[in-house]
Design an enzyme around this catalytic site. Structure first.
Site, PDB file in Angstrom:
ATOM      1  N   TYR A 149       0.864  -1.189   0.000  1.00 47.58           N
ATOM      2  CA  TYR A 149       0.000   0.000   0.000  1.00 47.58           C
ATOM      3  C   TYR A 149       0.891   1.227   0.000  1.00 47.58           C
ATOM      4  CZ  TYR A 149      -3.456   3.425   1.649  1.00 47.58           C
ATOM      5  OH  TYR A 149      -4.283   4.524   1.791  1.00 47.58           O
ATOM      6  N   ASP A 186       9.151   2.827  -0.236  1.00 45.15           N
ATOM      7  CA  ASP A 186       8.094   3.419   0.582  1.00 45.15           C
ATOM      8  C   ASP A 186       8.341   3.001   2.029  1.00 45.15           C
ATOM      9  OD1 ASP A 186       5.899   4.216   1.964  1.00 45.15           O
ATOM     10  OD2 ASP A 186       4.437   3.482   0.506  1.00 45.15           O
ATOM     11  N   LYS A 240       4.320   8.646   9.057  1.00 44.68           N
ATOM     12  CA  LYS A 240       4.112   8.017  10.363  1.00 44.68           C
ATOM     13  C   LYS A 240       5.126   8.473  11.430  1.00 44.68           C
ATOM     14  CE  LYS A 240       1.012   4.601   8.554  1.00 44.68           C
ATOM     15  NZ  LYS A 240       1.004   3.965   7.257  1.00 44.68           N
TER      16      LYS A 240
HETATM   17  C1  LIG Z   1       0.330   4.434   5.967  1.00 44.10           C
HETATM   18  C2  LIG Z   1       1.051   4.210   4.689  1.00 44.10           C
HETATM   19  C3  LIG Z   1       0.925   5.065   3.587  1.00 44.10           C
HETATM   20  C4  LIG Z   1      -0.087   6.190   3.561  1.00 44.10           C
HETATM   21  O1  LIG Z   1       0.152   7.154   4.515  1.00 44.10           O
HETATM   22  P1  LIG Z   1      -1.072   8.130   4.946  1.00 44.10           P
HETATM   23  O2  LIG Z   1      -0.420   9.111   5.856  1.00 44.10           O
HETATM   24  O3  LIG Z   1      -2.088   7.259   5.574  1.00 44.10           O
HETATM   25  O4  LIG Z   1      -1.578   8.764   3.690  1.00 44.10           O
HETATM   26  C5  LIG Z   1       1.740   4.878   2.502  1.00 44.10           C
HETATM   27  N1  LIG Z   1       2.619   3.863   2.459  1.00 44.10           N
HETATM   28  C6  LIG Z   1       2.753   3.005   3.477  1.00 44.10           C
HETATM   29  C7  LIG Z   1       3.764   1.907   3.389  1.00 44.10           C
HETATM   30  C8  LIG Z   1       1.962   3.129   4.616  1.00 44.10           C
HETATM   31  O5  LIG Z   1       2.073   2.227   5.598  1.00 44.10           O
END
Ligand SMILES: *Cc1c(COP(=O)(O)O)cnc(C)c1O
Length: 433
Positions: free
Chosen positions: A142, A237, A270
């Site tokens: 994701y 990511d 995060k």
């Molecule tokens: C949480 C997450 C996102 C999205 O971040 P948001 O602040 O919720 O938009 C993107 N990539 C990864 C790997 C994530 O865990």
């Protein structure tokens, strides 16, 4: 006192599904979501006053636990100085410098307000920098909810994906190629047939959105080789793994296993916000200089680099950079996973778990011979009914796990040995049912 049930009913009248992010609605596990009133340290309290040991930590950001005094002080001081200026601040430089000092692959970065925004902007920049359109992602990873990333694998070999959300036209995902995680053959095929058209490959190096699945070392090695050979940018990511699995993120974990390894671009979120809306994307000076106002790739944000959020993030990074922080956090997380494995073994329940730093995952497998899942299909083939029963039995016993079998778990520095013991005692009861 208002009940969770009453709040959920009221919420559903004014907010679609009663929640502002779908997983909070408990659809995967059933039941009523807990409406959280407050949090402190490793604990959450809901609207009914029930206390839970928190293994979500706001899906990762709360690595110090809730209400850490140094972070609270930094946020209070920053808030008193002003919420938002729409003009540059010194704190943005400090946060950029702090991240760059910890992550060798990043020479420059830009701050934004959410992981979605960071991932979306990184892809635009990769396309702008390479002059190519195609992007590669992996099933089960994701990267936020940008249109081009809401896509699942098509049928047949190396076909382009189908939208996973209504409202995303097929044309918008026609440049997104979706491959199976950890599948070397599919990766080779994709680069052999279209390597020269691929702008970037985006990957969760340790996937946390299909529970917890590591990219294998041979897979990551090959991915790095192919990207370099074909001039595609490798985008890590690390919104979830950054400053969570290790101080230098998952890229530092792979750099220990693969000599000289580093991605071309990195996306963070995060933990770098410490619970406030903050994210970032970065890479080499050469790539980052393509961004406006220096270059032709447009990207902007009214609240980007927000002074309160950067204060929260900086204070958080300062705490986790203390010597021994990750050793202690990793030991706590490992003791949790090892304890769960032992409890499952004693209960005669097929189970596997894994962790890195303060992030963990576990699976109720179908047989004692099954190892850790390597891709999304294998994750989704694990025992969902048993997971759901376990989730509710744990919740009833005051342990708040992620409400879906495809989510990772998070331990904070506030989790102490008695919390782990209480969790394992609950698990032994839950598994005996
Ligand atoms: C949480 C997450 C996102 C999205 O971040 P948001 O602040 O919720 O938009 C993107 N990539 C990864 C790997 C994530 O865990």
């Amino acid at each position: 006192m208002t009940s969770n049930e009453a709040l959920f009913a009221r919420a559903q009248r004014v907010i679609p599904g009663g929640v502002n992010s779908p997983v909070r609605a408990f659809r995967a596990v059933g039941g009523t979501p807990r409406f959280i009133r407050r949090a402190q340290g490793a604990y959450l309290w809901d609207a009914e006053g029930s206390k839970y040991i928190d293994y979500i930590g706001s899906w990762g950001p709360m690595i110090l636990g809730h209400g850490h005094p140094a972070v609270l002080e930094a946020v209070q001081k920053a808030a008193a100085e002003g919420f938002s200026f729409g003009a540059p601040t010194e704190r943005e430089i400090e946060l950029a410098e702090a991240i760059i000092a910890l992550v060798p692959g990043v020479e420059q970065l830009r701050l934004v307000s959410s992981g979605t925004e960071a991932g979306m902007s990184a892809i635009r920049l990769a396309r702008g920098a390479t002059g190519r359109s195609k992007i590669v992602k992996f099933e089960g990873c994701y990267h936020g909810h940008a249109d081009a990333l809401l896509v699942k694998a098509g049928s047949g070999l190396a076909t382009f994906g189908h939208p996973t959300s209504a409202g995303v036209p097929a044309e918008v995902v026609q440049h997104t190629l979706v491959l199976e995680y950890n599948n070397l053959a599919r990766l080779d095929e994709a680069f052999a047939s279209q390597g020269g058209e691929i702008a970037c490959v985006m990957i969760e190096p340790i996937a946390g959105n299909m529970n917890f699945v590591r990219a294998s070392v041979p897979f990551m090695t090959r991915l790095r080789e192919l990207c370099t050979k074909h001039g595609a940018l490798l985008v890590f990511d690390e919104v979830m793994t950054g400053f969570r699995v290790a101080l230098g993120g998952a890229q530092s974990v792979y750099a220990r296993l693969i000599p000289g390894f580093r991605p071309d671009m990195s996306v963070f979120g995060k933990v770098i916000g410490g619970g406030m809306p903050l994210a970032a994307f970065g890479g080499s000076k050469d790539v980052m200089s393509r961004l406006a106002p220096l270059g032709p790739v447009y990207q902007a944000g009214t609240l980007s680099g927000n002074p309160v959020a950067t204060a929260c993030g900086l204070a958080t990074l300062r705490e986790i950079a203390r010597p021994g922080f990750f050793d202690a956090l990793s030991a706590t997380t490992r003791s949790l996973v090892a304890g769960l494995e032992a409890a499952a073994r004693d209960a005669g329940v097929p189970f596997v778990g894994d962790s890195e730093g303060g992030m963990f995952g576990f699976f109720f497998t179908r047989s004692f011979d099954d190892g850790l899942p390597q891709n999304y299909g294998q994750v989704m083939a694990t025992d969902k009914e048993r997971f759901n029963r376990f989730f509710h039995a744990m919740l009833e016993r005051g342990v708040y796990l992620a409400p879906a079998l495809y989510e990772a778990g998070f331990v904070s520095a506030a989790h102490q040995a008695p919390d782990i013991e209480a969790t394992l005692a609950a698990a032994r009861e839950a598994l005996a049912r």
